[in-house]
Scaffold this motif. Sequence first.
Motif, PDB file in Angstrom:
ATOM      1  N   MET A   1       0.873  -1.142   0.084  1.00 27.87           N
ATOM      2  CA  MET A   1       0.007  -0.154   0.078  1.00 27.87           C
ATOM      3  C   MET A   1       0.770   1.357   0.037  1.00 27.87           C
ATOM      4  SD  MET A   1      -3.180   0.665   2.705  1.00 27.87           S
ATOM      5  CE  MET A   1      -2.427   1.759   3.627  1.00 27.87           C
ATOM      6  N   ALA A   2       0.357   2.330  -0.755  1.00 30.56           N
ATOM      7  CA  ALA A   2       1.032   3.661  -0.923  1.00 30.56           C
ATOM      8  C   ALA A   2       1.164   4.095   0.453  1.00 30.56           C
ATOM      9  CB  ALA A   2       0.644   4.357  -2.045  1.00 30.56           C
ATOM     10  N   ASP A   3       2.282   4.720   0.946  1.00 28.44           N
ATOM     11  CA  ASP A   3       2.528   5.343   2.003  1.00 28.44           C
ATOM     12  C   ASP A   3       2.040   6.836   2.089  1.00 28.44           C
ATOM     13  OD1 ASP A   3       4.706   4.005   4.170  1.00 28.44           O
ATOM     14  OD2 ASP A   3       5.527   4.038   2.139  1.00 28.44           O
ATOM     15  N   THR A   4       1.445   7.291   3.033  1.00 28.35           N
ATOM     16  CA  THR A   4       0.736   8.628   2.959  1.00 28.35           C
ATOM     17  C   THR A   4       1.658   9.678   3.776  1.00 28.35           C
ATOM     18  OG1 THR A   4      -1.307   7.861   3.083  1.00 28.35           O
ATOM     19  CG2 THR A   4      -1.229  10.040   3.536  1.00 28.35           C
ATOM     20  N   ILE A   5       2.082  10.937   3.097  1.00 28.61           N
ATOM     21  CA  ILE A   5       2.943  11.850   3.919  1.00 28.61           C
ATOM     22  C   ILE A   5       1.946  13.194   4.005  1.00 28.61           C
ATOM     23  CG2 ILE A   5       4.876  10.827   3.141  1.00 28.61           C
ATOM     24  CD1 ILE A   5       5.297  13.323   1.245  1.00 28.61           C
ATOM     25  N   THR A   6       2.151  14.046   4.786  1.00 28.39           N
ATOM     26  CA  THR A   6       1.705  15.297   5.117  1.00 28.39           C
ATOM     27  C   THR A   6       2.529  16.326   4.360  1.00 28.39           C
ATOM     28  OG1 THR A   6       0.840  14.729   7.119  1.00 28.39           O
ATOM     29  CG2 THR A   6       0.794  16.967   6.723  1.00 28.39           C
ATOM     30  N   VAL A   7       2.049  17.213   3.591  1.00 34.11           N
ATOM     31  CA  VAL A   7       2.889  18.227   2.939  1.00 34.11           C
ATOM     32  C   VAL A   7       2.416  19.543   3.393  1.00 34.11           C
ATOM     33  CG1 VAL A   7       3.571  19.103   0.649  1.00 34.11           C
ATOM     34  CG2 VAL A   7       3.241  16.658   0.716  1.00 34.11           C
ATOM     35  N   PHE A   8       3.312  20.458   3.705  1.00 35.43           N
ATOM     36  CA  PHE A   8       2.774  21.874   4.082  1.00 35.43           C
ATOM     37  C   PHE A   8       3.615  22.773   2.607  1.00 35.43           C
ATOM     38  CE2 PHE A   8       2.660  21.748   8.702  1.00 35.43           C
ATOM     39  CZ  PHE A   8       1.384  20.893   8.865  1.00 35.43           C
ATOM     40  N   LYS A   9       2.711  23.638   2.101  1.00 37.63           N
ATOM     41  CA  LYS A   9       3.148  24.238   0.870  1.00 37.63           C
ATOM     42  C   LYS A   9       3.954  25.379   1.141  1.00 37.63           C
ATOM     43  CE  LYS A   9       0.727  23.114  -3.245  1.00 37.63           C
ATOM     44  NZ  LYS A   9       0.116  23.428  -4.164  1.00 37.63           N
ATOM     45  N   GLY A  10       3.545  26.095   2.250  1.00 34.55           N
ATOM     46  CA  GLY A  10       4.263  27.660   2.669  1.00 34.55           C
ATOM     47  C   GLY A  10       3.959  28.548   2.039  1.00 34.55           C
ATOM     48  N   ASP A  11       4.982  29.721   1.877  1.00 34.56           N
ATOM     49  CA  ASP A  11       4.920  30.916   1.342  1.00 34.56           C
ATOM     50  C   ASP A  11       5.771  31.060   0.422  1.00 34.56           C
ATOM     51  OD1 ASP A  11       2.958  32.035   3.090  1.00 34.56           O
ATOM     52  OD2 ASP A  11       4.573  31.994   4.747  1.00 34.56           O
ATOM     53  N   GLY A  12       5.711  32.252  -0.487  1.00 34.12           N
ATOM     54  CA  GLY A  12       6.864  32.857  -1.420  1.00 34.12           C
ATOM     55  C   GLY A  12       7.088  31.595  -2.287  1.00 34.12           C
TER      56      GLY A  12
ATOM     57  N   GLY B   1      12.695  13.142  15.220  1.00 39.59           N
ATOM     58  CA  GLY B   1      12.213  12.783  16.581  1.00 39.59           C
ATOM     59  C   GLY B   1      11.913  11.287  16.587  1.00 39.59           C
ATOM     60  N   LYS B   2      11.453  10.708  17.824  1.00 36.42           N
ATOM     61  CA  LYS B   2      11.397   9.461  18.128  1.00 36.42           C
ATOM     62  C   LYS B   2      10.251   8.967  17.153  1.00 36.42           C
ATOM     63  CE  LYS B   2      10.322   7.016  22.358  1.00 36.42           C
ATOM     64  NZ  LYS B   2       8.831   6.622  21.769  1.00 36.42           N
ATOM     65  N   ASP B   3       9.012   9.717  17.093  1.00 38.01           N
ATOM     66  CA  ASP B   3       7.797   9.212  16.554  1.00 38.01           C
ATOM     67  C   ASP B   3       7.407  10.341  15.342  1.00 38.01           C
ATOM     68  OD1 ASP B   3       7.376   7.648  18.553  1.00 38.01           O
ATOM     69  OD2 ASP B   3       6.680   9.385  19.907  1.00 38.01           O
ATOM     70  N   PHE B   4       8.120  11.352  15.085  1.00 40.93           N
ATOM     71  CA  PHE B   4       7.780  12.172  14.020  1.00 40.93           C
ATOM     72  C   PHE B   4       9.029  12.497  13.267  1.00 40.93           C
ATOM     73  CE2 PHE B   4       4.343  12.690  16.908  1.00 40.93           C
ATOM     74  CZ  PHE B   4       3.436  12.745  16.189  1.00 40.93           C
ATOM     75  N   ALA B   5       8.873  12.938  11.914  1.00 40.67           N
ATOM     76  CA  ALA B   5      10.063  13.369  11.114  1.00 40.67           C
ATOM     77  C   ALA B   5       9.541  14.605  10.218  1.00 40.67           C
ATOM     78  CB  ALA B   5      10.744  12.398  10.257  1.00 40.67           C
ATOM     79  N   MET B   6      10.340  15.818   9.979  1.00 38.80           N
ATOM     80  CA  MET B   6      10.045  16.426   9.285  1.00 38.80           C
ATOM     81  C   MET B   6      11.206  17.034   8.204  1.00 38.80           C
ATOM     82  SD  MET B   6       9.080  20.510  10.280  1.00 38.80           S
ATOM     83  CE  MET B   6      10.734  21.240  10.758  1.00 38.80           C
ATOM     84  N   PHE B   7      10.816  17.170   6.966  1.00 37.50           N
ATOM     85  CA  PHE B   7      11.873  17.172   5.876  1.00 37.50           C
ATOM     86  C   PHE B   7      11.476  18.540   5.180  1.00 37.50           C
ATOM     87  CE2 PHE B   7      11.271  12.903   6.855  1.00 37.50           C
ATOM     88  CZ  PHE B   7      12.617  12.379   6.918  1.00 37.50           C
ATOM     89  N   GLU B   8      12.972  19.525   5.114  1.00 37.75           N
ATOM     90  CA  GLU B   8      12.561  20.749   4.621  1.00 37.75           C
ATOM     91  C   GLU B   8      13.922  21.388   3.994  1.00 37.75           C
ATOM     92  OE1 GLU B   8      11.487  24.066   7.403  1.00 37.75           O
ATOM     93  OE2 GLU B   8      13.095  23.021   8.837  1.00 37.75           O
ATOM     94  N   ALA B   9      13.787  22.159   3.147  1.00 38.96           N
ATOM     95  CA  ALA B   9      15.234  22.771   2.443  1.00 38.96           C
ATOM     96  C   ALA B   9      15.741  23.848   3.657  1.00 38.96           C
ATOM     97  CB  ALA B   9      14.820  23.689   1.147  1.00 38.96           C
TER      98      ALA B   9
ATOM     99  N   HIS C   1      14.228   7.830   4.699  1.00 35.16           N
ATOM    100  CA  HIS C   1      13.745   7.519   5.985  1.00 35.16           C
ATOM    101  C   HIS C   1      12.656   6.600   6.311  1.00 35.16           C
ATOM    102  CE1 HIS C   1      12.691   8.852  10.080  1.00 35.16           C
ATOM    103  NE2 HIS C   1      11.598   8.877   9.714  1.00 35.16           N
ATOM    104  N   ILE C   2      11.551   6.529   5.087  1.00 34.73           N
ATOM    105  CA  ILE C   2      10.856   5.292   5.032  1.00 34.73           C
ATOM    106  C   ILE C   2      11.038   4.224   4.196  1.00 34.73           C
ATOM    107  CG2 ILE C   2       8.879   7.187   5.316  1.00 34.73           C
ATOM    108  CD1 ILE C   2       8.305   6.948   2.416  1.00 34.73           C
ATOM    109  N   GLY C   3      12.379   4.201   4.089  1.00 39.57           N
ATOM    110  CA  GLY C   3      12.906   2.844   3.156  1.00 39.57           C
ATOM    111  C   GLY C   3      12.836   2.891   1.756  1.00 39.57           C
ATOM    112  N   LYS C   4      12.552   3.819   1.138  1.00 34.01           N
ATOM    113  CA  LYS C   4      12.490   3.998  -0.453  1.00 34.01           C
ATOM    114  C   LYS C   4      13.697   4.338  -1.123  1.00 34.01           C
ATOM    115  CE  LYS C   4       7.379   4.460  -0.502  1.00 34.01           C
ATOM    116  NZ  LYS C   4       6.853   3.626  -1.561  1.00 34.01           N
TER     117      LYS C   4
END
Length: 328
Positions: free
Chosen positions: A1-12, A246-254, A283-286
Amino acid sequence: MADTITVFKGDGIGPEITDSVLRILDAAGADLNYEVFNVGAAEYEAHGELIPKEGYASMEKTHILLKSPITKGFRSLNVTLRKKYDLYANIRPAKTNSAVKTAFENVDIVIFRENTEDLYAGVEEMIDKDTVHSIKIITRRCCERIIRAAFDYAVSHNRKKVTCVHKANIMKMADGMFRDIFYDISKEYPDIEADDKIVDNVAMQLVMHPEKFDIIVTENLYGDVLSDLVSGLIGGLGLLPSSNLGKDFAMFEAVHGSAPDIAGQGIANPTAFLWSACMLLEHIGKNDVAAKIRKAVDLVLEDGSVLTPDIGGTATTIEYEKAIIAHL
Ligand code: NAI
């Protein structure tokens, strides 16, 4: 099954580089579902919240966030996210690339910066009207987890050495403890070389002999300063990705910001954000999908005919994206 990730689009330039990066991920076969949210200053003006409630709910469900830059000003959304999800390890890999000419060659350094304590804990006190105490907080638990994260990364990424950076000659108790814990933990990793250096010496050595460094692990303040120094060695912020783990969460950004000076012009360089997405995939093994994207980016950068203006080209974000997709 495809993994689901959250995406924040931000500004600029956030929305532009997010759209490009998601198209590249799809073209590479990342097989991800995205829950995408507008966040940041524009979202605050429109709806009174930097991050909509649904955005937090999504993060708490997926535990993985790909976040594009936001325009800061009133409240740091990054600090909010780091605290809320205890994202204690800020990891910034910096590597020289043939497409970007700098005075430095063979830089390949990964900085592990402790993200949650030190002088950044924000504990300040007015003693009298001319005296402020700003408290440096260092705890065994936070030292142990960032140091262990650096050694684990060294093992999993085939790196040779971890350098502990501190100022234990002056802050004998706080930084002394950080260094002692470092050497205790290093014994669990006999195949990784461990050494330590004082932070002012490191600032000089990084400019004189950056090739001598491999992984650096350090406290919050030193890590903040040194990671910008290292980004200068490889040609600036446009090529610097990061992860906050973190132990339970991960955030990726430029590492770069929302670049309001070029927003909406379609010329933003999506590479740092794309490499952040590659760190997410790893991080998710891909790892295979990440390797495929990294290879395509390298080919486009080496070829040099389709580059965005910040690295000496004339291409638009979408032309650059299409060139990467063509090389997948
Ligand atoms: P910035 O990193 O946005 O821009 C600095 C310079 O680099 C600008 O000339 C910009 O055009 C260029 N640049 C940055 N990223 C680029 C890209 N991907 N492609 C091409 N050129 C790029 O830093 P600045 O201007 O100091 O900050 C702008 C806003 O971003 C501020 O509100 C700042 O607080 C915020 N910011 C947000 C961050 C985050 O959300 N993680 C990190 C750093 C800054």
